[in-house]
Scaffold this active site. Structure first.
Site, PDB file in Angstrom:
ATOM      1  N   SER A   1       9.318  47.475  -0.811  1.00  0.00           N
ATOM      2  CA  SER A   1       9.966  46.194  -1.250  1.00  0.00           C
ATOM      3  C   SER A   1      10.827  46.140  -2.497  1.00  0.00           C
ATOM      4  O   SER A   1      11.756  45.462  -2.529  1.00  0.00           O
ATOM      5  CB  SER A   1       8.657  45.083  -1.809  1.00  0.00           C
ATOM      6  OG  SER A   1       8.128  45.613  -2.593  1.00  0.00           O
TER       7      SER A   1
ATOM      8  N   LYS B   1      13.932  40.512  -2.798  1.00  0.00           N
ATOM      9  CA  LYS B   1      13.988  39.050  -2.973  1.00  0.00           C
ATOM     10  C   LYS B   1      15.256  38.405  -2.758  1.00  0.00           C
ATOM     11  O   LYS B   1      15.630  37.319  -2.327  1.00  0.00           O
ATOM     12  CB  LYS B   1      13.729  39.114  -4.512  1.00  0.00           C
ATOM     13  CG  LYS B   1      12.474  39.381  -4.942  1.00  0.00           C
ATOM     14  CD  LYS B   1      11.805  38.345  -5.755  1.00  0.00           C
ATOM     15  CE  LYS B   1      10.335  38.458  -5.914  1.00  0.00           C
ATOM     16  NZ  LYS B   1       9.809  39.696  -6.569  1.00  0.00           N
TER      17      LYS B   1
ATOM     18  N   GLU C   1      11.739  29.734 -10.603  1.00  0.00           N
ATOM     19  CA  GLU C   1      10.926  30.484 -11.691  1.00  0.00           C
ATOM     20  C   GLU C   1      10.977  31.952 -11.498  1.00  0.00           C
ATOM     21  O   GLU C   1      11.588  32.500 -10.660  1.00  0.00           O
ATOM     22  CB  GLU C   1       9.421  30.091 -11.192  1.00  0.00           C
ATOM     23  CG  GLU C   1       8.819  30.923  -9.861  1.00  0.00           C
ATOM     24  CD  GLU C   1       9.574  30.915  -8.808  1.00  0.00           C
ATOM     25  OE1 GLU C   1      10.496  29.927  -8.564  1.00  0.00           O
ATOM     26  OE2 GLU C   1       9.378  31.704  -7.934  1.00  0.00           O
TER      27      GLU C   1
HETATM   28  C1  PLP Z   1       8.521  39.931  -6.247  1.00  0.00           C
HETATM   29  C2  PLP Z   1       8.018  41.134  -5.809  1.00  0.00           C
HETATM   30  C3  PLP Z   1       7.039  41.450  -4.792  1.00  0.00           C
HETATM   31  C4  PLP Z   1       5.835  40.309  -4.843  1.00  0.00           C
HETATM   32  O1  PLP Z   1       6.588  39.322  -4.056  1.00  0.00           O
HETATM   33  P1  PLP Z   1       6.111  38.905  -2.632  1.00  0.00           P
HETATM   34  O2  PLP Z   1       6.421  37.520  -2.345  1.00  0.00           O
HETATM   35  O3  PLP Z   1       4.418  39.141  -2.442  1.00  0.00           O
HETATM   36  O4  PLP Z   1       6.900  39.856  -1.760  1.00  0.00           O
HETATM   37  C5  PLP Z   1       6.691  42.642  -4.334  1.00  0.00           C
HETATM   38  N1  PLP Z   1       7.468  43.593  -4.731  1.00  0.00           N
HETATM   39  C6  PLP Z   1       8.607  43.546  -5.364  1.00  0.00           C
HETATM   40  C7  PLP Z   1       9.650  44.586  -5.602  1.00  0.00           C
HETATM   41  C8  PLP Z   1       9.000  42.424  -5.916  1.00  0.00           C
HETATM   42  O5  PLP Z   1      10.105  42.379  -6.742  1.00  0.00           O
END
Ligand code: PLP
Length: 394
Positions: A374, A85, A107
């Protein structure tokens, strides 16, 4: 393709009162996106503050254990604040600053994007207000505390189901009320144009790095790039620089929750229909009357009833494929990666790990699979423990 459209998807389905704000944003982005100073400042923030480039790690034990394709992990869990993020947030906060804005609003669902935005606001000396569904503020009290610690104000949203989608709606409302000094730092590749493009561009650093890293290590492109999809920002960021490389399969993993045949799911491509919501045309989980359906997943970050418009388009033209992964599969993968590689992934990312676990054993040993991790999973330990019937009492 028409500006702001991905095939028939995307667009700007917004009230007149927001039009000026998105036009101002679009013009500023057009001006700065190729600006040398802007890009070198952002790169410096990425490298020195967020910790980029993130590693591309060869998961040797997982590869041996599954006995098929070679598996690499793109370690965006190692970024400052613990997820991808921060890539988007640093980009947007810097852009807002160049536009002369002094206040960021955003948000948040589970709180990850709120924490990242509050972090960037602290760093760049901006005011920060985070809108969060009241339900979520209760479930994620620790993240509410973090945001306040970073200097942000957190406003609980009581409308609707008092969760993420209501927080998005309320943040748009606040933006309409106060455009002059305020930028809406949207958290995924969704909403009206130009957000899906801006967020994708800032997240595309993920695939830019994967490409140069894998070329250096393997001297060729991967066969699969796999990422989880909520709104779709880490996935589009992981895909973007491979879209023209037709031999690279692009796989998005959606949250099926308790299963796509139940009502407790957030798998938008598998169960949703075309619609218009939050300023964009895309696929959405809908009830029989076309209203936005309540969605469910163990993973708060994937618990959104829509998907970014570019994913809707990539799905329709067959360039990317999207598969549902259940809570049970994601929890198994969460535990598996922890035990096998000593890496605790975010429960969101575990959806991508789960899909890789299914296909890797079926692939030849010379195939290459890249999974985007992610985020890190510390935040999810209590809810996974609870899923396994253990109350950690945190
Ligand atoms: C917020 C989040 C997501 C989902 O958001 P995307 O916009 O689909 O990437 C995925 N993995 C993590 C660790 C997150 O914090």
């Amino acid at each position: 393709m028409k500006k702001g459209r991905f095939g028939i998807y995307g667009g700007q389905y917004i009230p007149e009162t927001l039009m000026n704000a998105v036009i101002e944003l679009e013009q500023a982005y057009e001006k700065f996106k190729n600006d040398e100073n802007f890009n070198s400042e952002l790169e410096k923030l990425f490298n020195e503050y967020a910790g980029r480039p993130s590693r591309l790690y060869f998961a040797k034990k997982m590869t041996e254990d599954l006995g098929g394709a070679k598996i690499y992990l793109k370690r965006d869990d190692l970024n400052h604040t613990g997820s991808h993020k921060i890539n988007n947030v640093l980009g947007q906060a810097l852009l807002a600053k160049k536009m002369g804005k002094t206040r960021l609003i955003a948000e948040t669902g589970a709180g990850q994007h709120g924490v990242a935005t509050a972090t960037a606001a602290a760093l760049l000396k901006m005011d920060c207000v985070i809108f969060m569904g009241e339900e979520d503020t209760k479930r994620q009290a620790l993240n509410v505390y973090r945001m306040k610690l970073l200097g942000a104000e957190v406003i609980p949203v009581k409308n609707g189901t008092a969760t993420l989608k209501d927080a998005v709606s309320e943040t748009f409302r606040e933006w309409t009320r106060r455009i002059s000094d305020t930028h809406y730092c949207l958290g995924s590749v969704m909403g009206p144009h130009p957000f899906p493009t801006i967020v994708r561009d800032f997240q595309s650093v993920i695939s830019k790095e994967i490409k140069s890293q894998i070329l250096e290590i393997e001297k060729r492109l991967p066969d699969y790039v796999i990422a989880c999809v909520g709104g779709g920002s880490n996935a589009i960021g992981s895909f973007w620089n491979f879209i023209d490389d037709k031999e690279v399969k692009l796989i998005g993993c959606e949250a099926a929750g308790r299963g796509i045949e139940t009502f407790e799911t957030a798998a938008t491509i598998s169960t949703g229909r075309q619609g218009i919501f939050h300023g964009m045309k895309s696929y959405f989980c809908q009830d029989e009357f076309g209203g936005i359906a309540p969605v469910y997943s163990i993973s708060a970050g994937l618990d959104y009833p829509g998907i970014g418009p570019e994913h809707a388009y990539l799905h329709d033209i067959g360039r990317a494929e999207y598969f549902p992964i259940t809570d049970a599969e994601a929890v198994d993968a969460f535990e598996y990666l922890s035990k096998t590689e000593g890496i605790i992934p975010a429960i969101e990312s575990a959806h991508a790990v789960a899909y890789a676990k299914k296909i890797s054993p079926t692939l030849e040993k010379n195939k290459i699979v890249v999974i985007t991790i992610s985020g890190r999973g510390d935040k999810d330990c209590a809810s996974v423990a609870k899923y396994r019937g253990v109350d950690l009492d945190l």
